[in-house]
Scaffold this motif. Sequence first.
Motif, PDB file in Angstrom:
ATOM      1  N   UNK A   1      27.517  14.081  -5.897  1.00 53.24           N
ATOM      2  CA  UNK A   1      28.911  12.922  -5.702  1.00 53.24           C
ATOM      3  C   UNK A   1      30.335  13.784  -6.647  1.00 53.24           C
ATOM      4  N   UNK A   2      31.203  13.346  -6.075  1.00 49.26           N
ATOM      5  CA  UNK A   2      32.638  13.406  -7.160  1.00 49.26           C
ATOM      6  C   UNK A   2      32.295  11.923  -7.520  1.00 49.26           C
ATOM      7  N   UNK A   3      32.775  12.280  -8.820  1.00 49.94           N
ATOM      8  CA  UNK A   3      34.033  10.309  -9.628  1.00 49.94           C
ATOM      9  C   UNK A   3      35.106  11.278  -9.775  1.00 49.94           C
ATOM     10  N   UNK A   4      36.280   9.655  -9.789  1.00 51.11           N
ATOM     11  CA  UNK A   4      36.991  10.206 -10.434  1.00 51.11           C
ATOM     12  C   UNK A   4      37.280   9.686 -11.877  1.00 51.11           C
ATOM     13  N   UNK A   5      38.013  10.418 -12.813  1.00 51.34           N
ATOM     14  CA  UNK A   5      37.874  10.364 -14.258  1.00 51.34           C
ATOM     15  C   UNK A   5      39.688   9.108 -14.330  1.00 51.34           C
ATOM     16  N   UNK A   6      39.198   8.729 -16.288  1.00 48.55           N
ATOM     17  CA  UNK A   6      40.579   8.139 -16.109  1.00 48.55           C
ATOM     18  C   UNK A   6      41.906   8.422 -15.876  1.00 48.55           C
ATOM     19  N   UNK A   7      41.994  10.133 -15.279  1.00 49.28           N
ATOM     20  CA  UNK A   7      43.596  10.666 -14.998  1.00 49.28           C
ATOM     21  C   UNK A   7      43.608  10.486 -14.126  1.00 49.28           C
ATOM     22  N   UNK A   8      42.800  10.132 -13.044  1.00 45.90           N
ATOM     23  CA  UNK A   8      42.891   9.954 -11.094  1.00 45.90           C
ATOM     24  C   UNK A   8      41.911  11.503 -10.814  1.00 45.90           C
ATOM     25  N   UNK A   9      42.060  12.448 -11.581  1.00 49.59           N
ATOM     26  CA  UNK A   9      41.566  14.135 -11.375  1.00 49.59           C
ATOM     27  C   UNK A   9      39.715  13.495 -10.994  1.00 49.59           C
ATOM     28  N   UNK A  10      39.315  14.093 -10.421  1.00 50.51           N
ATOM     29  CA  UNK A  10      38.049  14.498  -9.731  1.00 50.51           C
ATOM     30  C   UNK A  10      37.143  15.264 -10.654  1.00 50.51           C
ATOM     31  N   UNK A  11      35.817  14.473 -10.356  1.00 51.20           N
ATOM     32  CA  UNK A  11      35.030  15.168 -11.530  1.00 51.20           C
ATOM     33  C   UNK A  11      33.578  15.407 -11.132  1.00 51.20           C
ATOM     34  N   UNK A  12      33.140  16.860 -10.436  1.00 53.60           N
ATOM     35  CA  UNK A  12      32.160  16.999  -9.550  1.00 53.60           C
ATOM     36  C   UNK A  12      30.803  16.822 -10.915  1.00 53.60           C
TER      37      UNK A  12
END
Length: 159
Positions: free
Chosen positions: A7-18
């Motif tokens: 999964x990828x999730x959104x970080x607080x700045x809107x970018x994706x984190x793998x």
Amino acid sequence: MNTIYDFNVKQTDGSLKDLNDYAGKVLLIVNTATGCGFTPQYEGLQKLYDEFQPAGFEILDFPCNQFGHQAPGSNEEVAEFCQLTYHTTFETFAKIEVNGENEAPLYHFLKTAQGGLLNNAIKWNFTKFLVDRKGNVVKRYASKTKPEEIAADIKTILA
């Protein structure tokens, strides 16, 4: 999808984190809120993080505004509140939904892997999921379970 590393999730700045970036770590994934009766659990979560992070433990904090609108504000405001009020140093991600048609795919996976009492739905904020080093969801804890009550399970999985 077989593990949380898919999964990828959104970080607080809107970018994706793998989430594959956490491969090999023991994880505690928590849906949180800044205005909830369980919000003081942030203190206990930070204590767990301080104790176990050097051994390969991470906490993934997912604010959720679905329960009584108890996580108001922007993603940045929520993260700042946690850092200033509870001195959290673990990662706070963007707000998500944990139930319903807009639920985050990660939470669908978590709930399927470790169902709840009566059904799989998340009942309230501060539901916690423990994930082993291989990305398998091994245990689910209710909101009322205090972080210190999870320490022994974390220690066992880290060993």
